[in-house]
Write a protein that holds these residues in place. Structure first.
Motif, PDB file in Angstrom:
ATOM      1  N   ARG A   7       0.811  -1.215   0.000  1.00  0.00           N
ATOM      2  CA  ARG A   7       0.000   0.000   0.000  1.00  0.00           C
ATOM      3  C   ARG A   7       0.843   1.263   0.000  1.00  0.00           C
ATOM      4  NH1 ARG A   7      -4.338  -0.181   4.688  1.00  0.00           N
ATOM      5  NH2 ARG A   7      -5.146   1.571   3.479  1.00  0.00           N
ATOM      6  N   HIS A   8       2.170   1.130  -0.015  1.00  0.00           N
ATOM      7  CA  HIS A   8       3.035   2.285   0.177  1.00  0.00           C
ATOM      8  C   HIS A   8       3.655   2.787  -1.132  1.00  0.00           C
ATOM      9  CE1 HIS A   8       3.809   1.014   4.638  1.00  0.00           C
ATOM     10  NE2 HIS A   8       2.571   1.401   4.401  1.00  0.00           N
ATOM     11  N   VAL A   9       3.707   4.098  -1.240  1.00  0.00           N
ATOM     12  CA  VAL A   9       4.525   4.773  -2.241  1.00  0.00           C
ATOM     13  C   VAL A   9       5.720   5.333  -1.477  1.00  0.00           C
ATOM     14  CG1 VAL A   9       4.657   6.637  -3.922  1.00  0.00           C
ATOM     15  CG2 VAL A   9       2.511   5.371  -3.629  1.00  0.00           C
ATOM     16  N   ARG A  10       6.893   4.782  -1.691  1.00  0.00           N
ATOM     17  CA  ARG A  10       8.087   5.134  -0.910  1.00  0.00           C
ATOM     18  C   ARG A  10       8.656   6.481  -1.325  1.00  0.00           C
ATOM     19  NH1 ARG A  10      11.268   1.075   1.250  1.00  0.00           N
ATOM     20  NH2 ARG A  10      12.703   2.775   1.767  1.00  0.00           N
ATOM     21  N   LEU A  11       9.006   7.285  -0.319  1.00  0.00           N
ATOM     22  CA  LEU A  11       9.666   8.566  -0.559  1.00  0.00           C
ATOM     23  C   LEU A  11      11.125   8.438  -0.151  1.00  0.00           C
ATOM     24  CD1 LEU A  11       7.005  11.087   0.796  1.00  0.00           C
ATOM     25  CD2 LEU A  11       7.316  10.276  -1.522  1.00  0.00           C
ATOM     26  N   GLU A  12      12.005   8.581  -1.111  1.00  0.00           N
ATOM     27  CA  GLU A  12      13.429   8.525  -0.843  1.00  0.00           C
ATOM     28  C   GLU A  12      14.021   9.917  -1.033  1.00  0.00           C
ATOM     29  OE1 GLU A  12      15.008   5.430  -3.270  1.00  0.00           O
ATOM     30  OE2 GLU A  12      13.738   3.873  -2.359  1.00  0.00           O
ATOM     31  N   ALA A  13      15.295  10.063  -0.702  1.00  0.00           N
ATOM     32  CA  ALA A  13      15.912  11.389  -0.697  1.00  0.00           C
ATOM     33  C   ALA A  13      15.816  12.087  -2.046  1.00  0.00           C
ATOM     34  CB  ALA A  13      17.365  11.274  -0.252  1.00  0.00           C
ATOM     35  N   VAL A  28      12.888  15.803  15.743  1.00  0.00           N
ATOM     36  CA  VAL A  28      11.512  16.330  15.805  1.00  0.00           C
ATOM     37  C   VAL A  28      11.355  17.535  14.888  1.00  0.00           C
ATOM     38  CG1 VAL A  28       9.803  17.426  17.310  1.00  0.00           C
ATOM     39  CG2 VAL A  28      11.096  15.442  18.124  1.00  0.00           C
ATOM     40  N   SER A  29      12.367  18.399  14.839  1.00  0.00           N
ATOM     41  CA  SER A  29      12.286  19.623  14.040  1.00  0.00           C
ATOM     42  C   SER A  29      12.299  19.357  12.537  1.00  0.00           C
ATOM     43  CB  SER A  29      13.444  20.562  14.401  1.00  0.00           C
ATOM     44  OG  SER A  29      14.685  20.023  13.988  1.00  0.00           O
ATOM     45  N   CYS A  30      12.637  18.144  12.125  1.00  0.00           N
ATOM     46  CA  CYS A  30      12.658  17.808  10.695  1.00  0.00           C
ATOM     47  C   CYS A  30      11.264  17.569  10.129  1.00  0.00           C
ATOM     48  CB  CYS A  30      13.519  16.567  10.455  1.00  0.00           C
ATOM     49  SG  CYS A  30      15.282  16.823  10.721  1.00  0.00           S
ATOM     50  N   PHE A  31      10.262  17.488  11.008  1.00  0.00           N
ATOM     51  CA  PHE A  31       8.893  17.211  10.568  1.00  0.00           C
ATOM     52  C   PHE A  31       7.999  18.410  10.882  1.00  0.00           C
ATOM     53  CE2 PHE A  31      10.959  13.207  11.403  1.00  0.00           C
ATOM     54  CZ  PHE A  31      10.556  12.390  10.360  1.00  0.00           C
ATOM     55  N   SER A  32       6.827  18.410  10.318  1.00  0.00           N
ATOM     56  CA  SER A  32       5.860  19.464  10.607  1.00  0.00           C
ATOM     57  C   SER A  32       5.485  19.428  12.087  1.00  0.00           C
ATOM     58  CB  SER A  32       4.608  19.280   9.749  1.00  0.00           C
ATOM     59  OG  SER A  32       4.931  19.317   8.369  1.00  0.00           O
ATOM     60  N   MET A  80       5.567  15.959   4.360  1.00  0.00           N
ATOM     61  CA  MET A  80       6.462  15.083   3.609  1.00  0.00           C
ATOM     62  C   MET A  80       7.545  15.879   2.875  1.00  0.00           C
ATOM     63  SD  MET A  80       5.821  11.683   3.688  1.00  0.00           S
ATOM     64  CE  MET A  80       5.543  11.589   5.439  1.00  0.00           C
ATOM     65  N   SER A  81       8.166  16.792   3.597  1.00  0.00           N
ATOM     66  CA  SER A  81       9.232  17.602   2.999  1.00  0.00           C
ATOM     67  C   SER A  81      10.522  16.802   2.783  1.00  0.00           C
ATOM     68  CB  SER A  81       9.552  18.792   3.906  1.00  0.00           C
ATOM     69  OG  SER A  81      10.104  18.342   5.141  1.00  0.00           O
ATOM     70  N   ARG A  82      10.643  15.661   3.463  1.00  0.00           N
ATOM     71  CA  ARG A  82      11.830  14.800   3.390  1.00  0.00           C
ATOM     72  C   ARG A  82      13.080  15.474   3.977  1.00  0.00           C
ATOM     73  NH1 ARG A  82      11.408  12.358  -2.698  1.00  0.00           N
ATOM     74  NH2 ARG A  82      10.457  14.349  -3.144  1.00  0.00           N
ATOM     75  N   GLU A  83      12.851  16.470   4.799  1.00  0.00           N
ATOM     76  CA  GLU A  83      13.983  17.153   5.448  1.00  0.00           C
ATOM     77  C   GLU A  83      14.824  16.185   6.261  1.00  0.00           C
ATOM     78  OE1 GLU A  83      16.560  20.034   7.092  1.00  0.00           O
ATOM     79  OE2 GLU A  83      15.277  20.070   5.313  1.00  0.00           O
ATOM     80  N   VAL A  84      14.154  15.206   6.892  1.00  0.00           N
ATOM     81  CA  VAL A  84      14.877  14.270   7.751  1.00  0.00           C
ATOM     82  C   VAL A  84      15.892  13.438   6.953  1.00  0.00           C
ATOM     83  CG1 VAL A  84      13.188  12.390   7.531  1.00  0.00           C
ATOM     84  CG2 VAL A  84      14.558  12.597   9.625  1.00  0.00           C
TER      85      VAL A  84
END
Length: 354
Positions: free
Chosen positions: A11-17, A255-259, A285-289
């Motif tokens: 069920r997943h669409v993977r988000l990579e760097a 924690v700061s890497c996410f909304s 889903m900014s992918r900052e992490v």
């Protein structure tokens, strides 16, 4: 067949760097080789979820779970372009001495949302003035306003609202003119703009506007003024999985890497700060992490391909919770037309589809 878990990688669409992976599922939605995926109404009903998350007078946020993106997008497009509303189409200008030319003012009037229930009017076959207007397919408004000096204004007053009478023309100045049986049909909800404070024009002493306006039924595919929504959009539900321990010293940075509010912090058995996913749906889903070396192998980001977060803003006569129902009704009509056409083809008949 049991309801699959949100952790099911299917069920997943993977988000990579640098890319998005697992975009396509299989040859067609919900099918996997070597398994029986015959469509079953009971299974579909069990897996289908529609849940309202937030509802206000003009907007609605809801989850639609268990359908393919093609269905979700079809509903979105129908909401924007094919759910009918009523809008001003024909403007007859008797007098207009304002600084706004007739064509521009007519365009502004056409974009004013009206509160008229489209189910109470018939659709005109062709949107042209020479087609007969009746009380069954046309709502008539009148705009007759002139600007005068306010004799009671204080000496030295500079505010146009106090210095003049009718210096601003608002949507509330549209006066409904009942035709035929309309006074009975619309007695419980008098036709008017949904917002009475829309500024249409500015006048100064000696200027006036006199017009007759005809509103008819139409759809957004013809012109955006008939679209019932200010916006209709969706996004896939975010899915965040922390795969490895995050050192306590790095927790604030993690924690700061996410909304805000997406990652919570709790104490583990050793009394150390430990992050956990508190509200994944709020993440952008900014992918900052994934930009940070110390975190990129300790967290997995993805979106759930069949979990849609819808946001609808109503700007017409429909209550926001009614819009999805109307869109589904339009979709059912389309499906019925295709089914009838397919049956006609099987019987060797000629088929015409609009």
């Amino acid at each position: 067949m049991a309801l699959s878990s949100i952790d099911d990688p299917r069920r997943h669409v993977r988000l990579e760097a640098e890319r998005v992976a697992h975009i396509s599922s299989t040859d067609f939605p919900g099918y996997y080789p070597g398994e029986d995926h015959s469509w079953n109404l009971d299974w579909f009903t069990k897996n289908l979820i529609v849940k309202i998350q937030r509802l206000s007078q003009r907007s609605c946020q809801f989850d639609l779970v268990g359908v393919d993106a093609s269905i979700a997008n079809a509903l979105r497009r129908i909401l924007i372009a094919e759910v009918p509303t009523i809008a001003i189409e024909h403007v007859y200008v008797w007098d207009n001495t304002s600084v706004i030319v007739d064509e521009v003012l007519a365009h502004r009037l056409g974009l004013v949302p009206l509160n008229v229930d489209p189910s109470l009017l018939e659709m005109k076959e062709v949107c042209y003035p020479d087609e007969t207007a009746t009380d069954r397919n046309t709502i008539v408004f009148r705009l007759n306003i002139a600007c005068l000096r306010n004799k009671n204004a204080a000496k030295g007053e500079t505010d146009p609202q106090k210095l003049y009478i009718n210096s601003n023309v608002y949507s509330s100045h549209l006066e409904w003119q009942p035709q035929g049986e309309q006074e009975v049909i619309f007695k419980d909800n008098v036709p008017a703009p949904t917002n009475p404070n829309i500024l249409l024009a500015k006048l100064r002493p000696g200027q006036e506007i006199e017009m007759e306006l005809h509103a008819i039924k139409g759809i957004g595919a013809t012109h955006a003024k008939w679209s019932p929504v200010a916006t209709a959009s969706y996004r896939l539900h975010p899915h965040i999985r922390i795969t490895e321990r995050i050192p306590p010293a790095s927790v604030p940075k993690f924690v700061s890497c996410f909304s805000p509010g997406v990652i919570g912090v709790k104490k583990n058995k050793k009394g150390e700060d430990e992050p956990y996913v508190a509200a994944a749906r709020n993440d952008s889903m900014s992918r900052e992490v994934l930009r940070h070396e110390e975190f990129k192998d300790k967290v997995e980001l993805s979106r759930i391909r069949d979990w849609f977060l819808f946001n609808i803003e109503s700007e017409g006569p429909y209550a926001p919770e009614r819009l999805l129902v109307e869109a589904i009704a339009v979709m059912r009509e389309k499906i019925a037309a295709v089914r009838n056409a397919a049956a006609a083809l099987e019987n060797g008949e000629d088929v015409e589809m609009s």
